[in-house]
Design an enzyme around this catalytic site. Sequence first.
Site, short mmCIF file in Angstrom:
data_model
loop_
_atom_site.label_atom_id
_atom_site.label_comp_id
_atom_site.label_asym_id
_atom_site.label_seq_id
_atom_site.Cartn_x
_atom_site.Cartn_y
_atom_site.Cartn_z
N GLU A 185 0.82 -1.20 0.00
CA GLU A 185 0.00 0.00 0.00
C GLU A 185 0.86 1.25 0.00
O GLU A 185 2.04 1.21 0.34
CB GLU A 185 -0.89 -0.01 1.24
CG GLU A 185 -0.11 0.03 2.52
CD GLU A 185 -0.99 -0.33 3.71
OE1 GLU A 185 -1.23 -1.53 3.91
OE2 GLU A 185 -1.43 0.58 4.40
N CYS A 205 3.61 8.47 0.87
CA CYS A 205 4.19 7.56 1.85
C CYS A 205 4.29 6.21 1.19
O CYS A 205 3.28 5.65 0.74
CB CYS A 205 3.25 7.51 3.05
SG CYS A 205 3.67 6.24 4.22
N CYS A 247 6.89 -7.10 7.40
CA CYS A 247 8.02 -6.53 8.15
C CYS A 247 8.51 -7.56 9.17
O CYS A 247 7.73 -8.34 9.70
CB CYS A 247 7.55 -5.27 8.87
SG CYS A 247 8.87 -4.35 9.68
N CYS A 275 6.84 -4.97 15.83
CA CYS A 275 6.31 -4.00 16.81
C CYS A 275 4.84 -4.36 17.11
O CYS A 275 4.06 -4.62 16.18
CB CYS A 275 6.40 -2.57 16.27
SG CYS A 275 8.08 -2.09 15.84
N CYS A 309 1.80 -2.41 15.41
CA CYS A 309 1.89 -2.10 13.98
C CYS A 309 1.30 -3.21 13.12
O CYS A 309 1.64 -4.39 13.29
CB CYS A 309 3.35 -1.87 13.61
SG CYS A 309 3.57 -1.47 11.87
N CYS A 339 0.32 2.68 9.01
CA CYS A 339 1.25 1.77 8.38
C CYS A 339 0.75 0.32 8.30
O CYS A 339 0.52 -0.31 9.32
CB CYS A 339 2.53 1.87 9.20
SG CYS A 339 3.72 0.63 8.94
#
Length: 357
Positions: free
Chosen positions: A93, A106, A113, A117, A120, A339
């Site tokens: 995205e 962005c 990832c 975290c 997130c 995010c």
Amino acid sequence: MKNPIDILELTLSQLESKLKDMDIAGYRAKQIYSWLYRGTLDFTEMTNISKDMQNRLSNRFNIANLKMLESIESDDGSTIKFLFLLKDENIIECVVMEYSYGNTICISTQVGCKMGCSFCASSKGGFVRDLSTGEMISQILTAKSELSKDTKEYNIKNIVLMGSGEPLDNYDNTIKFLKMIHDPDGLNLSYRNMTLSTCGIVDKIYKLSEENMPITLAISLHAPNDSIRRKIMPISSRYSIDDIFKASDHYFQETGRRITLEYALIDGINDRYEDALELGKRIGDYGFHVNIIPINEISDSVHRRSSEDTISQFINVLRDQNINVSRRRELGTSIQGACGQLRYDYLGRYVKRLKGE
Ligand code: SAH
């Protein structure tokens, strides 16, 4: 026939030499580059190139290795989020935000990832793979091309690497990407208008200091000490806040660019009065700027947003300690703007559809 090359991976001089191999004059590279970077992603629309040459180029090169799957606009029209489908059917995205000082895009640097975290969405499905330089450029050019449909040419002024992924964990592709969009023949964007956000991979911050690219560095800190940070960010078992601050200060000394610390306030985790006091004390004379982000609540997460009173108190405690602090404008909340959120949400809906729910 040779495998098609992703044309957006190529610097201008690399494109020139590929064209030379095809007996096409070098000056054509500049013409093609100029079309691409204005958002024309189809050789047949490059009107100063003959039909025959357009065909040869289409056989040799791919342009934009992603397709738009969905775009969602926020209620006030200030933010638009794109969901892109990659060649291997992965989804990423990217978000375009309109600010008074220029349009900002962005972009994502990885599919998923590794950093894990807890607040997130990008980490929820784990890590899939790094994005190539061409895939990063494609996000900008495809968004630009979509948005240019309504206007003559849609201008992008700022780039932030705050989509899915950890940019310093995909170091080489990210650096090449930033250099290519800086190139006067590419997007001609100033390094000052680029922001790289990282959870704090210390050795890569030192490496970045030596690149001679004065981009803005944003550090996702989210805690005033290592023990709170360890609860929400697994990377803190590798790098301490002290080490991150030293590396950030080194970056500032080398580039003259002031560091931003991002701090997402999470109810009951890092938003207490004493957390603000400790953070302010710790920043002390470093001169870092603090950007407060009320957390975007994601599905399947226990983390909740702090109350408005707590948010203002936190900001005031920092101000009272002479810390330079601002609150991030929340543009994306109504469209799952945080995010990795949209991709995560989309994947959830997709799985439900497959199951016939
Ligand atoms: N991996 C990089 C860049 C991607 S995240 C990094 O860690 O900085 C971009 C920013 O959004 C980071 O500061 C990240 O911590 C923050 N973020 C992630 N999820 C969020 C959420 N649910 N609400 C608010 N901010 C979030």
